[in-house]
Motif scaffolding. Structure first.
Motif, PDB file in Angstrom:
ATOM      1  N   PHE A   1       0.859  -1.193   0.000  1.00 21.54           N
ATOM      2  CA  PHE A   1       0.000   0.000   0.000  1.00 21.54           C
ATOM      3  C   PHE A   1       0.884   1.227   0.000  1.00 21.54           C
ATOM      4  N   PHE A   2       0.433   2.272  -0.632  1.00 17.89           N
ATOM      5  CA  PHE A   2       1.108   3.573  -0.519  1.00 17.89           C
ATOM      6  C   PHE A   2       0.140   4.555   0.084  1.00 17.89           C
ATOM      7  N   GLY A   3       0.673   5.540   0.802  1.00 10.95           N
ATOM      8  CA  GLY A   3      -0.158   6.637   1.310  1.00 10.95           C
ATOM      9  C   GLY A   3      -0.934   6.253   2.551  1.00 10.95           C
TER      10      GLY A   3
ATOM     11  N   ARG B   1      -4.768   6.333   0.451  1.00 12.95           N
ATOM     12  CA  ARG B   1      -4.140   5.019   0.500  1.00 12.95           C
ATOM     13  C   ARG B   1      -4.479   4.247  -0.774  1.00 12.95           C
ATOM     14  N   VAL B   2      -3.424   3.770  -1.445  1.00 14.52           N
ATOM     15  CA  VAL B   2      -3.672   2.991  -2.668  1.00 14.52           C
ATOM     16  C   VAL B   2      -3.079   1.601  -2.516  1.00 14.52           C
ATOM     17  N   HIS B   3      -3.774   0.651  -3.048  1.00 10.62           N
ATOM     18  CA  HIS B   3      -3.353  -0.737  -2.979  1.00 10.62           C
ATOM     19  C   HIS B   3      -2.625  -1.051  -4.275  1.00 10.62           C
ATOM     20  N   VAL B   4      -1.312  -1.076  -4.253  1.00 11.88           N
ATOM     21  CA  VAL B   4      -0.544  -1.166  -5.497  1.00 11.88           C
ATOM     22  C   VAL B   4      -0.246  -2.616  -5.874  1.00 11.88           C
ATOM     23  N   LEU B   5       0.143  -3.432  -4.903  1.00 11.68           N
ATOM     24  CA  LEU B   5       0.353  -4.860  -5.181  1.00 11.68           C
ATOM     25  C   LEU B   5      -0.667  -5.654  -4.369  1.00 11.68           C
TER      26      LEU B   5
ATOM     27  N   GLY C   1       3.605  -4.965 -18.190  1.00 15.95           N
ATOM     28  CA  GLY C   1       2.339  -4.397 -17.733  1.00 15.95           C
ATOM     29  C   GLY C   1       2.287  -2.928 -18.071  1.00 15.95           C
ATOM     30  N   GLN C   2       1.077  -2.359 -17.941  1.00 15.06           N
ATOM     31  CA  GLN C   2       0.920  -0.961 -18.305  1.00 15.06           C
ATOM     32  C   GLN C   2       1.544  -0.050 -17.262  1.00 15.06           C
ATOM     33  N   SER C   3       1.693   1.199 -17.659  1.00 14.28           N
ATOM     34  CA  SER C   3       2.231   2.181 -16.731  1.00 14.28           C
ATOM     35  C   SER C   3       1.325   2.269 -15.503  1.00 14.28           C
ATOM     36  N   GLY C   4       1.921   2.237 -14.341  1.00 19.40           N
ATOM     37  CA  GLY C   4       1.142   2.349 -13.104  1.00 19.40           C
ATOM     38  C   GLY C   4       0.605   1.033 -12.607  1.00 19.40           C
ATOM     39  N   SER C   5       0.968  -0.071 -13.294  1.00 16.02           N
ATOM     40  CA  SER C   5       0.420  -1.354 -12.874  1.00 16.02           C
ATOM     41  C   SER C   5       1.146  -1.917 -11.638  1.00 16.02           C
ATOM     42  N   GLY C   6       2.283  -1.358 -11.310  1.00 14.19           N
ATOM     43  CA  GLY C   6       2.977  -1.802 -10.091  1.00 14.19           C
ATOM     44  C   GLY C   6       4.268  -2.544 -10.363  1.00 14.19           C
ATOM     45  N   LYS C   7       4.779  -2.477 -11.615  1.00 18.22           N
ATOM     46  CA  LYS C   7       5.990  -3.220 -11.971  1.00 18.22           C
ATOM     47  C   LYS C   7       7.205  -2.751 -11.154  1.00 18.22           C
ATOM     48  N   SER C   8       7.398  -1.430 -11.153  1.00 18.12           N
ATOM     49  CA  SER C   8       8.581  -0.912 -10.442  1.00 18.12           C
ATOM     50  C   SER C   8       8.468  -1.171  -8.954  1.00 18.12           C
ATOM     51  N   THR C   9       7.260  -1.045  -8.437  1.00 14.40           N
ATOM     52  CA  THR C   9       7.052  -1.305  -7.004  1.00 14.40           C
ATOM     53  C   THR C   9       7.477  -2.726  -6.666  1.00 14.40           C
ATOM     54  N   MET C  10       7.077  -3.667  -7.535  1.00 12.32           N
ATOM     55  CA  MET C  10       7.414  -5.062  -7.323  1.00 12.32           C
ATOM     56  C   MET C  10       8.936  -5.260  -7.406  1.00 12.32           C
TER      57      MET C  10
ATOM     58  N   ASP D   1      15.130  -2.497 -14.492  1.00 13.66           N
ATOM     59  CA  ASP D   1      13.833  -1.815 -14.593  1.00 13.66           C
ATOM     60  C   ASP D   1      13.845  -0.918 -15.822  1.00 13.66           C
ATOM     61  N   GLU D   2      13.175  -1.374 -16.876  1.00 11.93           N
ATOM     62  CA  GLU D   2      13.138  -0.642 -18.146  1.00 11.93           C
ATOM     63  C   GLU D   2      14.543  -0.240 -18.600  1.00 11.93           C
ATOM     64  N   PRO D   3      15.469  -1.184 -18.759  1.00 17.76           N
ATOM     65  CA  PRO D   3      16.845  -0.816 -19.067  1.00 17.76           C
ATOM     66  C   PRO D   3      16.989  -0.145 -20.426  1.00 17.76           C
TER      67      PRO D   3
END
Ligand SMILES: Nc1ncnc2c1ncn2[C@@H]1O[C@H](COP(=O)(O)OP(=O)(O)OP(=O)(O)O)[C@@H](O)[C@H]1O
Ligand SMILES: [Mg+2]
Length: 646
Positions: free
Chosen positions: A12-14, A19-23, A40-49, A168-170
């Protein structure tokens, strides 16, 4: 074998409404030697993961195991160790340190591993050459193209082995040609046995991986395996034997270099910050030197009054107006005292003022009737002739010692008056000696003084057997305070009451000493305040420095720096600023002292080594005290937050 295992990972962030549930309840295992693309699309949580995978961030809930070990239970330093030894990061925007050369950037993770500079650079050079950057070893990031920078960051990821490469997106910031080149390299790494996890939103790039995991809104929506190419881990960093001391040493050296670099790249700012310390230290050292000088001067004058003597006078004190008329001290008192074991000698003295006549001169002079030891006790030196003897005292000899004032006034044309006869209050006296000039302060040095045996003064000149005072010289190894008390007790018994008072030169000395010490303390405390102000300046600039370099801190943490490394780096910077300031401050005050001593003749500043060392210790302490808070702030940063800062 599973190298990575996610069980019900949530992030979760925030807070509150934001509060957002990212993963969302991610379950995932990745095997050793695999090549996984996360798409996955932008904002889908890839970088967070990815950040959680690389131990840069922690999940809100769920269990994460690396090689079967629970990450959630690890200390921060153990996480740093994982980032240092197991993971190699390749970021979309390279994240190279802009002030380091390509070689230094690539070699940086090995610093935190504790490798020495030589083997570090050799390995970095090898890696960069393999990535076709052999000619760019000494270039800084801004002198390299995007593709080249990304290859430097690949070399950095491989520096400590890079068992798991997290990219991450090299290719995100690269043109298609450089992107293809980077993908070639990554595929090559897979073949060499590295486990690759790659994040991308480009399905063409994802298609080159063995396994494609697609996430959408924080959930895994598909997981397809395209090939079963697993490679044994071939290359690991050859196990170099490193002693604990070496590890600490190379990490310390790195911190030291970085600090010097940081100071040198902001010369003006560092100098201005130092100025506060320079002024503070210079004033402390100078004030102490001046204080020492004035104290020494005063002590010299007090010592010229004679050492360790006690004067006994009739009456209750200087303010006692009767004391001139009180005649209670006797020659027998003096004789009594001189027999005591702790007293070297005691001489009675009487005085009379009167007319001194010689030839056509008639002057007013002070006659002092004293014992033979008087000159020794009072520390008066003889310039010509001699002083009178015990025998002459006993025999009431008509001899006299004159001082230099009398010599000048009465014998302006005769510098050698020894043997001449002078008339004092109508009594003839033969000059047997002349004293040296008296430097002590007070009226004595202005007046004309002559000395005769006290017997002569009492019986021949004054015609009484009263004495004015007794001067006692206490033995050197005896505490003068104790001696004073004993004398007081003995005389009180002899006289039946306390009808006298005592002046102890030692207590005068102590009074002057404590007065000048108080003075020194007062001025030094003002100087200390200026040092504190200087210290606050240092703290301020350190906070700025930490803020400016938050991103650098993030990068260092991502490649394995521990909290202690970051703390150390900023603490060294603060201490260096203060210590250099301290050195400059000491030099400044030595310069001032030199100038002062050149122009002032009878009074020189006295610098003690102790005060200089103390000043340097002080400035180091200021660096530590005022640098600690900013450095601690820096080391407490979250790697992921620090990396995200601009
Ligand atoms: N520190 C943060 N604070 C609050 N929200 C965040 C934070 N980091 C990420 N998010 C949110 O989490 C979600 C996922 O972000 P993430 O960076 O993982 O996406 P992504 O899949 O990598 O996207 P992209 O392809 O654009 O890089 C986004 O909605 C983002 O706004
Ligand atoms: Mg992203």
């Amino acid at each position: 074998m599973n190298i990575i295992e996610f069980k019900k990972i949530n992030k979760f962030f925030g807070q509150g409404d934001n509060r957002v549930h990212v993963l969302k309840n991610i379950d995932l295992t990745i095997e050793k030697g695999d090549f996984v693309a996360i798409i996955g699309q932008s904002g889908s949580g890839k970088s967070t993961m990815m950040n959680i995978l690389g131990c840069l961030d922690v999940p809100t809930s769920g269990a994460y195991k690396i090689n079967g070990v629970e990450v959630g239970k690890m200390e921060k330093d153990e996480l740093a160790d994982l980032r240092c030894k197991t993971f190699g990061f390749i970021f979309q925007r390279y994240n190279l340190l802009s002030n380091l050369e390509a070689r230094e950037n690539a070699a940086l993770p090995a610093v935190y591993l504790g490798l020495n500079a030589e083997s570090r650079n050799k390995r970095a050079d090898d890696l960069l050459k393999r990535l076709e950057l052999g000619s760019k070893l000494k270039n800084k990031p801004h002198e390299l193209s995007g593709g080249q920078q990304q290859r430097v960051s690949i070399a950095r990821a491989l520096m400590n082995g890079g068992e798991v490469i997290l990219a991450d997106e090299p290719t995100g910031a690269l043109d298609s040609k450089s992107g293809e080149r980077v993908m070639e390299i990554i595929k090559g790494l897979h073949k060499q046995g590295h486990t690759i996890i790659l994040v991308t939103h480009d399905s063409k790039i994802a298609a080159q991986a063995s396994r494609i995991i697609e996430i959408k809104d924080g959930e895994i929506v598909s997981d397809t395996r395209k090939s079963d190419e697993f490679y044994e881990t071939a290359e690991t960093l050859e196990a170099v034997k490193k002693s604990k001391f070496d590890v600490l040493k190379y990490r310390f050296l790195e911190s030291f270099n970085m600090s010097v670099h940081a100071i040198m790249s902001n010369k003006m700012r560092s100098l201005l910050t130092m100025l506060g310390i320079i002024i503070g230290i210079a004033s402390v050292v100078s004030v102490v030197a001046l204080g020492n000088a004035s104290q020494a001067k005063i002590m010299e004058q007090i010592n010229s009054m004679g050492t360790n003597t006690i004067d006994i006078r009739p009456g209750t004190g200087f303010g006692d107006r009767r004391s001139a008329r009180v005649r209670t001290l006797k020659v027998s008192d003096s004789e009594h005292l001189s027999k005591l074991s702790f007293i070297d000698n005691a001489t009675p003295s009487v005085s009379a003022s009167g007319n001194l006549a010689y030839g056509s001169y008639t002057l007013t002079a002070q006659l002092n009737g004293v014992g033979a030891q008087y000159f020794d006790v009072k520390g008066r030196k003889i310039a010509q002739g001699r002083i009178f003897t015990e025998e002459e005292v006993d025999k009431m000899a008509s001899v006299v010692v004159i001082d230099d004032n009398t010599l000048k006034e009465a014998f302006p044309d005769n510098p050698n008056p020894v043997g001449e006869i002078i008339i004092f209050n109508k009594k003839p006296l033969k000059i047997i000696g002349v004293t040296e000039e008296d430097n002590s302060p007070g009226p004595m040095s202005e007046m004309m003084n002559i000395w005769t045996p006290y017997t002569t003064a009492m019986y021949k000149i004054n015609g009484t057997n009263d004495i004015d005072s007794i001067t006692v010289k206490v033995s050197n190894n005896v505490n003068s305070q104790v001696a004073e008390e004993s004398i007081e007790n003995i005389l009180t018994v002899l006289h039946g009451k306390k009808d006298f008072f005592m002046i102890n030169t030692d207590s005068i000395k102590q009074t002057v000493e404590s007065a000048t010490n108080t003075m020194k303390l007062l001025i030094a405390s003002i100087a200390v305040i200026s040092l504190i102000v200087g210290g606050i300046g240092v703290m301020n600039i350190m906070l700025v420095s930490v803020t400016e370099r938050t991103r650098e801190i993030g990068i260092r943490m991502a490649i394995g720096a521990k909290q202690a490394d970051i703390l150390q780096q900023f603490l060294i910077e603060a201490v260096l600023i203060c210590l250099v300031g301290g050195f400059l401050g000491v030099s400044l005050s030595l310069l001032v002292g030199w100038a002062f001593n050149t122009f002032s003749e009878d009074f020189g500043m006295i610098f003690s080594t102790a005060s200089i060392i103390l000043a340097l210790v002080c400035s180091t302490a200021i660096g530590i005290i005022f640098g600690y808070m900013p450095a601690k702030n820096a080391s407490n940063l979250n790697p992921i937050d620090a990396l995200a800062s601009e």
